[in-house]
Design a protein around this motif. Structure first.
Motif, PDB file in Angstrom:
ATOM      1  N   GLY A 150      -0.197  67.601   1.637  1.00  0.00           N
ATOM      2  CA  GLY A 150      -0.907  66.355   1.900  1.00  0.00           C
ATOM      3  C   GLY A 150      -0.384  65.228   1.036  1.00  0.00           C
ATOM      4  N   SER A 151      -0.960  64.058   1.194  1.00  0.00           N
ATOM      5  CA  SER A 151      -0.393  62.827   0.625  1.00  0.00           C
ATOM      6  C   SER A 151      -0.313  62.826  -0.896  1.00  0.00           C
ATOM      7  CB  SER A 151      -1.231  61.627   1.080  1.00  0.00           C
ATOM      8  OG  SER A 151      -2.528  61.660   0.505  1.00  0.00           O
ATOM      9  N   GLY A 152      -1.182  63.590  -1.565  1.00  0.00           N
ATOM     10  CA  GLY A 152      -1.170  63.600  -3.017  1.00  0.00           C
ATOM     11  C   GLY A 152      -0.397  64.745  -3.615  1.00  0.00           C
TER      12      GLY A 152
ATOM     13  N   ARG B  64      -0.722  59.912  -3.705  1.00  0.00           N
ATOM     14  CA  ARG B  64       0.373  59.572  -4.608  1.00  0.00           C
ATOM     15  C   ARG B  64       0.168  58.165  -5.176  1.00  0.00           C
ATOM     16  NH1 ARG B  64       5.595  61.603  -5.414  1.00  0.00           N
ATOM     17  NH2 ARG B  64       5.097  63.194  -3.857  1.00  0.00           N
ATOM     18  N   ALA B  65      -0.266  57.233  -4.338  1.00  0.00           N
ATOM     19  CA  ALA B  65      -0.490  55.863  -4.803  1.00  0.00           C
ATOM     20  C   ALA B  65      -1.624  55.808  -5.822  1.00  0.00           C
ATOM     21  CB  ALA B  65      -0.784  54.947  -3.622  1.00  0.00           C
TER      22      ALA B  65
ATOM     23  N   ALA C  31      -1.368  54.651  -9.725  1.00  0.00           N
ATOM     24  CA  ALA C  31      -2.251  53.630 -10.294  1.00  0.00           C
ATOM     25  C   ALA C  31      -2.767  54.087 -11.654  1.00  0.00           C
ATOM     26  CB  ALA C  31      -3.423  53.359  -9.343  1.00  0.00           C
ATOM     27  N   VAL C  32      -3.103  55.372 -11.779  1.00  0.00           N
ATOM     28  CA  VAL C  32      -3.545  55.908 -13.071  1.00  0.00           C
ATOM     29  C   VAL C  32      -2.408  55.881 -14.083  1.00  0.00           C
ATOM     30  CG1 VAL C  32      -4.448  57.941 -14.253  1.00  0.00           C
ATOM     31  CG2 VAL C  32      -5.332  57.318 -11.997  1.00  0.00           C
ATOM     32  N   VAL C  33      -1.206  56.240 -13.640  1.00  0.00           N
ATOM     33  CA  VAL C  33      -0.043  56.186 -14.532  1.00  0.00           C
ATOM     34  C   VAL C  33       0.126  54.771 -15.083  1.00  0.00           C
ATOM     35  CG1 VAL C  33       2.472  56.350 -14.638  1.00  0.00           C
ATOM     36  CG2 VAL C  33       1.164  58.125 -13.453  1.00  0.00           C
TER      37      VAL C  33
ATOM     38  N   ALA D 256      -4.047  48.310  -6.150  1.00  0.00           N
ATOM     39  CA  ALA D 256      -3.474  49.592  -5.752  1.00  0.00           C
ATOM     40  C   ALA D 256      -4.492  50.451  -5.003  1.00  0.00           C
ATOM     41  CB  ALA D 256      -2.967  50.340  -6.979  1.00  0.00           C
ATOM     42  N   VAL D 257      -5.743  50.435  -5.453  1.00  0.00           N
ATOM     43  CA  VAL D 257      -6.784  51.204  -4.776  1.00  0.00           C
ATOM     44  C   VAL D 257      -7.013  50.675  -3.370  1.00  0.00           C
ATOM     45  CG1 VAL D 257      -9.256  51.732  -4.781  1.00  0.00           C
ATOM     46  CG2 VAL D 257      -7.916  51.973  -6.887  1.00  0.00           C
TER      47      VAL D 257
END
Length: 429
Positions: free
Chosen positions: A202-204, A347-348, A352-354, A406-407
């Motif tokens: 999946g996307s993450g 992933r996005a 954003a957390v990074v 980003a969110v």
């Protein structure tokens, strides 16, 4: 036997003998193989591929370049590995739950990689807790509490440490054969009787495509079982965060809530993985046992004992809400319109957390363990305009503004959502 001959034979024929694998792994560990030769070897493996026997031989050879632990404990020695994702803090709940069920969990974990968080970074959000332990302390804590979660020592699979760094700069990270050897050389060095794998799609996920995730899960299961470690894999959904949060202290908080009995996907996957692992070592009714250990408080007790043994607060089970670090700026991201959450770009969200400081853009960076996202809207949620898409924990207002944008880009609103099932399939015995 020499590096040039092994690389040439592999590139020409696509075959790697067990003797050649052992020679090359030893050369990686002792430095007699150069960086250029290691890069050429990795590229040959990626382009030609290995058959199951060759993959098992390379894995065993890399494991045997370092210390292989042996245990003498009154119960099975087991572990779990996840390929990583957003809000994936299962290890913090599963290790103590397994320990409460009578098995021993010497968990050697890693730090954050790319957009995904690392178990060690999350644990270090607990004040005083240490993960860089010597073998004597590691053994003592496992024996006394049933579980310990630590960093790999330099003596564990040194060939992998060398090859991993070279793969990162030679475009060979996404080789299923090399991923398999990397993961399992470290896990098998821990002296395990059984292993459960959580392979995300999946996307993450590291491998978003479901077919790629299946291929990796199959490779890992076949190789680990060939090495004598009873192993199965669950292919699981990472098309949305597992816990509704991302960030080190925030994921510890989510884990504590799950240990206190909170329902949700984090608990459900912990129960599924733990049940499968107990079944592998012949303990019947595994899922029910894991769930009961959470509900009766014994899993929380084991976690608190592990935290205390690794240098954390003595009463963390009751004081975690005040002990965990908090970010100075906390605010919601309002939905720009009404709609159903139909897609989440995991992933996005991770990146954003990074960029908030919760992950590394370069090796060796110091993390801000307080930052991240929580209260992330779930796939299928129906939101009104202005309802929160997520809540940001940021070091300052400017960083919060960037994270909010980003969110908004990562969470898509529409009409109908079709999330993956949490557990997509099981691979292995």
């Amino acid at each position: 036997m020499d590096a040039r001959g092994i690389i040439g034979d592999l590139a020409a024929s696509g075959h790697l003998s067990a003797d050649a694998a052992a020679w090359f792994a030893a050369g990686l560990a002792d430095g007699s193989v150069t960086d250029a030769q290691a890069g050429a070897f990795a590229m040959a493996v990626r382009l030609k591929g290995l058959d199951p026997a060759e993959r098992a031989a390379l894995t065993a050879a890399m494991r045997d370049t370092g210390h292989v632990l042996a245990w003498d404990l009154p119960g099975p020695v087991v572990d779990k590995h996840s390929t990583g994702g957003i809000g994936d803090c299962v290890s913090l709940v599963l290790a103590p739950a397994l320990a409460a069920c009578g098995v021993y969990v010497p968990m050697v974990s890693g730090r954050g990689l790319g957009h995904t968080g690392g178990t060690l970074d999350k644990l270090e959000a607990i004040p005083g807790l240490g993960v860089e332990l010597d073998e004597a302390a590691f053994r003592r804590i496992v024996e006394e509490t049933g579980a310990a979660i630590v960093a790999a020592s330099p003596e564990i699979a040194p060939a992998d440490r060398r090859l991993y760094a070279i793969r990162d700069v030679t475009g060979t990270v996404e080789s299923v054969d090399l991923i398999t050897a990397s993961i399992l050389s470290k896990k098998l060095a821990a002296g395990l009787e059984a292993l459960i794998l959580d392979v995300k799609a999946g996307s993450g996920a590291f491998l978003p495509d479901l077919d790629d995730a299946r291929a990796l899960a199959t490779s890992l299961v076949e190789t680990a079982n060939a090495a004598g470690c009873r192993t199965a894999a669950l292919v699981t959904a990472m098309d949305r965060p597992l816990a509704p949060c991302a960030g080190n202290a925030l994921e510890v908080a989510a884990s504590m809530e799950a240990l206190e009995g909170a329902p949700g996907a984090l608990r459900d996957l912990t129960v599924a993985l733990g049940g499968a692992l107990l079944d592998l070592v012949g303990i019947a009714g595994g899922e029910g046992r894991i769930a009961a250990s959470i509900d009766d408080g014994s899993a929380m007790d084991r976690f608190a004992r592990m935290v205390r043994a690794q240098g954390g607060p003595a009463d963390f089970a009751s004081t975690w809400r005040r002990d965990l670090p908090a970010a100075p700026v906390i605010r919601d991201v309002p939905a720009p319109s009404a709609g159903t959450v139909v897609a989440i770009d995991g992933r996005a969200l991770g990146m954003a957390v990074v960029h908030l400081g919760g992950g590394r853009l370069r090796g060796g960076e110091t993390l801000d363990l307080s930052v991240g996202l929580d209260r992330i809207a779930r796939l299928g949620d129906r939101l009104s305009e202005g309802d929160p898409l997520a809540r940001i924990h940021a070091p300052d207002e400017a960083a919060a503004d960037r994270a909010a944008e980003a969110v908004r880009e990562a969470i898509r609103l529409g009409e109908t959502a079709a999330p993956m099932p949490l557990v997509i399939e099981r691979i292995g015995p």
